[in-house]
Design an enzyme around this catalytic site. Sequence first.
Site, PDB file in Angstrom:
ATOM      1  N   ARG A  16      -8.635  -0.162   4.355  1.00 25.86           N
ATOM      2  CA  ARG A  16      -7.763   0.839   3.708  1.00 25.86           C
ATOM      3  C   ARG A  16      -6.433   0.219   3.314  1.00 25.86           C
ATOM      4  O   ARG A  16      -5.793   0.657   2.373  1.00 25.86           O
ATOM      5  CB  ARG A  16      -7.480   1.999   4.673  1.00 25.86           C
ATOM      6  CG  ARG A  16      -8.662   2.894   4.942  1.00 25.86           C
ATOM      7  CD  ARG A  16      -8.249   4.054   5.805  1.00 25.86           C
ATOM      8  NE  ARG A  16      -7.034   4.665   5.246  1.00 25.86           N
ATOM      9  CZ  ARG A  16      -6.194   5.416   5.914  1.00 25.86           C
ATOM     10  NH1 ARG A  16      -6.410   5.694   7.178  1.00 25.86           N
ATOM     11  NH2 ARG A  16      -5.132   5.926   5.342  1.00 25.86           N
ATOM     12  N   ASP A  38       4.437   1.283  11.745  1.00 23.77           N
ATOM     13  CA  ASP A  38       3.233   0.619  11.218  1.00 23.77           C
ATOM     14  C   ASP A  38       3.096  -0.826  11.695  1.00 23.77           C
ATOM     15  O   ASP A  38       2.092  -1.484  11.391  1.00 23.77           O
ATOM     16  CB  ASP A  38       3.231   0.650   9.675  1.00 23.77           C
ATOM     17  CG  ASP A  38       2.866   2.026   9.144  1.00 23.77           C
ATOM     18  OD1 ASP A  38       2.478   2.896   9.938  1.00 23.77           O
ATOM     19  OD2 ASP A  38       2.980   2.231   7.914  1.00 23.77           O
ATOM     20  N   CYS A  71      -5.464   8.709   9.033  1.00 26.50           N
ATOM     21  CA  CYS A  71      -5.601   8.099  10.352  1.00 26.50           C
ATOM     22  C   CYS A  71      -5.318   9.128  11.444  1.00 26.50           C
ATOM     23  O   CYS A  71      -4.407   9.936  11.308  1.00 26.50           O
ATOM     24  CB  CYS A  71      -4.584   6.968  10.507  1.00 26.50           C
ATOM     25  SG  CYS A  71      -5.054   5.444   9.723  1.00 26.50           S
ATOM     26  N   ARG A  94       0.730  15.069  12.517  1.00 26.28           N
ATOM     27  CA  ARG A  94       1.122  14.804  11.133  1.00 26.28           C
ATOM     28  C   ARG A  94       1.139  16.055  10.255  1.00 26.28           C
ATOM     29  O   ARG A  94       0.383  16.180   9.293  1.00 26.28           O
ATOM     30  CB  ARG A  94       0.223  13.728  10.508  1.00 26.28           C
ATOM     31  CG  ARG A  94       0.203  12.472  11.320  1.00 26.28           C
ATOM     32  CD  ARG A  94      -0.527  11.361  10.619  1.00 26.28           C
ATOM     33  NE  ARG A  94       0.362  10.573   9.781  1.00 26.28           N
ATOM     34  CZ  ARG A  94      -0.030   9.489   9.121  1.00 26.28           C
ATOM     35  NH1 ARG A  94      -1.272   9.081   9.170  1.00 26.28           N
ATOM     36  NH2 ARG A  94       0.811   8.813   8.383  1.00 26.28           N
ATOM     37  N   PRO A  95       2.025  17.000  10.558  1.00 28.39           N
ATOM     38  CA  PRO A  95       2.094  18.207   9.724  1.00 28.39           C
ATOM     39  C   PRO A  95       2.689  17.911   8.342  1.00 28.39           C
ATOM     40  O   PRO A  95       3.165  16.800   8.082  1.00 28.39           O
ATOM     41  CB  PRO A  95       3.021  19.128  10.521  1.00 28.39           C
ATOM     42  CG  PRO A  95       3.838  18.219  11.373  1.00 28.39           C
ATOM     43  CD  PRO A  95       3.003  17.011  11.634  1.00 28.39           C
ATOM     44  N   ILE A  96       2.650  18.914   7.464  1.00 28.05           N
ATOM     45  CA  ILE A  96       3.208  18.749   6.121  1.00 28.05           C
ATOM     46  C   ILE A  96       4.256  19.826   5.845  1.00 28.05           C
ATOM     47  O   ILE A  96       4.572  20.117   4.703  1.00 28.05           O
ATOM     48  CB  ILE A  96       2.100  18.815   5.046  1.00 28.05           C
ATOM     49  CG1 ILE A  96       1.109  19.913   5.413  1.00 28.05           C
ATOM     50  CG2 ILE A  96       1.376  17.507   4.865  1.00 28.05           C
ATOM     51  CD1 ILE A  96       0.379  20.427   4.258  1.00 28.05           C
ATOM     52  N   VAL A 138       7.918   7.777  16.398  1.00 29.48           N
ATOM     53  CA  VAL A 138       7.627   8.409  15.097  1.00 29.48           C
ATOM     54  C   VAL A 138       6.366   9.266  15.156  1.00 29.48           C
ATOM     55  O   VAL A 138       6.346  10.390  14.660  1.00 29.48           O
ATOM     56  CB  VAL A 138       7.527   7.339  13.979  1.00 29.48           C
ATOM     57  CG1 VAL A 138       7.170   7.977  12.638  1.00 29.48           C
ATOM     58  CG2 VAL A 138       8.831   6.558  13.872  1.00 29.48           C
ATOM     59  N   LYS A 189       0.839  -1.211   0.000  1.00 24.07           N
ATOM     60  CA  LYS A 189       0.000   0.000   0.000  1.00 24.07           C
ATOM     61  C   LYS A 189       0.872   1.258   0.000  1.00 24.07           C
ATOM     62  O   LYS A 189       0.642   2.183  -0.768  1.00 24.07           O
ATOM     63  CB  LYS A 189      -0.904   0.013   1.244  1.00 24.07           C
ATOM     64  CG  LYS A 189      -1.611   1.345   1.451  1.00 24.07           C
ATOM     65  CD  LYS A 189      -2.408   1.394   2.732  1.00 24.07           C
ATOM     66  CE  LYS A 189      -1.693   1.993   3.914  1.00 24.07           C
ATOM     67  NZ  LYS A 189      -1.551   3.449   3.929  1.00 24.07           N
ATOM     68  N   ASN A 190       1.861   1.287   0.875  1.00 25.06           N
ATOM     69  CA  ASN A 190       2.632   2.522   1.018  1.00 25.06           C
ATOM     70  C   ASN A 190       3.580   2.755  -0.158  1.00 25.06           C
ATOM     71  O   ASN A 190       4.141   3.834  -0.289  1.00 25.06           O
ATOM     72  CB  ASN A 190       3.421   2.522   2.333  1.00 25.06           C
ATOM     73  CG  ASN A 190       2.500   2.776   3.517  1.00 25.06           C
ATOM     74  OD1 ASN A 190       1.324   3.099   3.333  1.00 25.06           O
ATOM     75  ND2 ASN A 190       3.031   2.633   4.719  1.00 25.06           N
TER      76      ASN A 190
HETATM   77  C1  UD1 Z   1       4.183   7.153   5.770  1.00 27.63           C
HETATM   78  C2  UD1 Z   1       3.307   5.940   5.658  1.00 27.63           C
HETATM   79  C3  UD1 Z   1       2.725   5.608   7.024  1.00 27.63           C
HETATM   80  C4  UD1 Z   1       3.845   5.421   8.043  1.00 27.63           C
HETATM   81  C5  UD1 Z   1       4.773   6.628   8.033  1.00 27.63           C
HETATM   82  C6  UD1 Z   1       6.002   6.435   8.907  1.00 27.63           C
HETATM   83  C7  UD1 Z   1       2.492   6.099   3.400  1.00 27.63           C
HETATM   84  C8  UD1 Z   1       1.333   6.297   2.489  1.00 27.63           C
HETATM   85  N1  UD1 Z   1       2.244   6.206   4.723  1.00 27.63           N
HETATM   86  O1  UD1 Z   1       3.339   8.227   6.198  1.00 27.63           O
HETATM   87  O2  UD1 Z   1       1.975   4.388   6.905  1.00 27.63           O
HETATM   88  O3  UD1 Z   1       3.292   5.288   9.328  1.00 27.63           O
HETATM   89  O4  UD1 Z   1       5.224   6.899   6.698  1.00 27.63           O
HETATM   90  O5  UD1 Z   1       6.704   5.313   8.533  1.00 27.63           O
HETATM   91  O6  UD1 Z   1       3.588   5.801   2.977  1.00 27.63           O
HETATM   92  N2  UD1 Z   1       6.320  15.039   9.774  1.00 27.63           N
HETATM   93  C9  UD1 Z   1       6.533  16.366   9.987  1.00 27.63           C
HETATM   94  N3  UD1 Z   1       6.441  17.222   8.925  1.00 27.63           N
HETATM   95  C10 UD1 Z   1       6.148  16.785   7.671  1.00 27.63           C
HETATM   96  C11 UD1 Z   1       5.950  15.417   7.453  1.00 27.63           C
HETATM   97  C12 UD1 Z   1       6.035  14.550   8.523  1.00 27.63           C
HETATM   98  O7  UD1 Z   1       6.781  16.773  11.108  1.00 27.63           O
HETATM   99  O8  UD1 Z   1       6.082  17.625   6.759  1.00 27.63           O
HETATM  100  C13 UD1 Z   1       6.396  14.085  10.900  1.00 27.63           C
HETATM  101  C14 UD1 Z   1       5.053  13.410  11.154  1.00 27.63           C
HETATM  102  O9  UD1 Z   1       4.199  14.198  11.936  1.00 27.63           O
HETATM  103  C15 UD1 Z   1       5.482  12.139  11.849  1.00 27.63           C
HETATM  104  C16 UD1 Z   1       6.819  11.826  11.181  1.00 27.63           C
HETATM  105  O10 UD1 Z   1       7.251  13.037  10.567  1.00 27.63           O
HETATM  106  O11 UD1 Z   1       5.676  12.378  13.206  1.00 27.63           O
HETATM  107  C17 UD1 Z   1       6.766  10.731  10.132  1.00 27.63           C
HETATM  108  O12 UD1 Z   1       5.860  11.102   9.110  1.00 27.63           O
HETATM  109  P1  UD1 Z   1       6.071  10.665   7.598  1.00 27.63           P
HETATM  110  O13 UD1 Z   1       7.296   9.854   7.471  1.00 27.63           O
HETATM  111  O14 UD1 Z   1       5.939  11.880   6.747  1.00 27.63           O
HETATM  112  O15 UD1 Z   1       4.808   9.762   7.367  1.00 27.63           O
HETATM  113  P2  UD1 Z   1       3.856   9.725   6.121  1.00 27.63           P
HETATM  114  O16 UD1 Z   1       4.642   9.897   4.872  1.00 27.63           O
HETATM  115  O17 UD1 Z   1       2.676  10.561   6.354  1.00 27.63           O
END
Ligand code: UD1
Length: 415
Positions: free
Chosen positions: A396, A304, A116, A121-123, A326, A22-23
């Site tokens: 999902r 995960d 979820c 989970r910021p971007i 994480v 999936k990921n």
């Molecule tokens: C992906 C996976 C998810 C998995 C996660 C960590 C997919 C579709 N999903 O999610 O299943 O649990 O990796 O292995 O691949 N963070 C920030 N700023 C950002 C982005 C992330 O602070 O801009 C933080 C998040 O809040 C979190 C950490 O980084 O604490 C890891 O997030 P990230 O690796 O980005 O996870 P996803 O890509 O959302």
Amino acid sequence: MKHIIVEGGHKLAGTIHVSGAKNAVLPLIAAAMLPAGVSYIEETPWLTDVENMCEVLDYLGVSTEYKDGTLRIDATELADSNAPFEAVQKMRASFLVMGPLLARLGRARIPLPGGCAIGARPIDLHLKGFEAMGAGITISDNYIEARVNTLHGARIYLDFPSVGATENIMMAAALAEGNTVIENAAKEPEIVDLANLLNAMGGKVRGAGTDVVRISGVPELHPAVHTVIPDRIEAGSFMLMAAVTGSELFLENVITSHLQPIMAKMQDAGVRIIDEIDRLHILPADRFDPVEIKTMPYPGFPTDMQAQFMAFLTLANGTSTVTETVFENRFMHVPELCRMGAQISVHGNTAIVNGVPKLKGTCVEATDLRAGAAMIVAGLAAEGRTVIGQVDHIYRGYEDIIGKLRAVGAHIYEE
Ligand code: UD1
């Protein structure tokens, strides 16, 4: 609302075919937006997250068709840069269309993503990358808007090795002018899979799988055919289901090196696993030792797998600790497991799990995708009947989980 019912205490036997990851497939689908033409993604798992991603692409003018495990993606007509609110709200990974939209159209307007409920989970890291590449970003009314005339390469240091940010930046950089270097990049196998697709499309990506990914932008990418890597989290979940039921099980379609962080901890707990290169053989055992788990970015123990591993450790012969580094707020499965008789206490980001001799089936909730899988792990081992609610979360990320488990003897059904 449907429920999954598990009648516990039955052994599993046979072979399970692991689906495509999936990921991995979600970023691959986004990457198929980069070339104007038709790409094919083989071994695509048919999951609600995949359907949702296809819905997002459909809004953007990219058509998709799923047949016999292959997803056909036609991005010839990519025209719209406005991603739909409802579909993006359902799934955080839909934010991965931002990089391709910026690269191809120079603009993107996307709702703040959902997904979820496992933390803030910021971007910010995705946006930091796009800004460094020349994009102007504005956030208003729950929408993020990005615009750029020409994306240019940049040196981008990620404060945390975010999987999604690494992927989004890689996709934008593939069509940017000049060279991009992502430092402290995520090293997950899914990043390597994405790099392989980008390179098959004529991109120039080096270093994927290490913490420095270098992308030399090219003016154009061409469509490609690509096979998704097997799902290491689905495989790990089945391995634990075999272990808690004292079963002998084979898993095929696995890349065992991707499973090392999970296998190492299972072996520490006393589970016997034979690596037969292209398949795994899990042998029955009747007791497990406690272990310490700390989630980390790859190649550390995956977040995960944390919930499912905790479900397994509730039955270990002693006290285990599980530390989540994480995501914050990823212990929502703890009260559910306790309802089944587990003894777990949470102290900050660490859970102390005192093993108990048995769990008892009852009504529980799948509070998120992996927590849902943890309920199945616990339910298969428990005495009696476990009724799992909010099962949409499970669909999902687990393709035909009921069919796959029934085929190896599990007493599980939907009602
Ligand atoms: C992906 C996976 C998810 C998995 C996660 C960590 C997919 C579709 N999903 O999610 O299943 O649990 O990796 O292995 O691949 N963070 C920030 N700023 C950002 C982005 C992330 O602070 O801009 C933080 C998040 O809040 C979190 C950490 O980084 O604490 C890891 O997030 P990230 O690796 O980005 O996870 P996803 O890509 O959302």
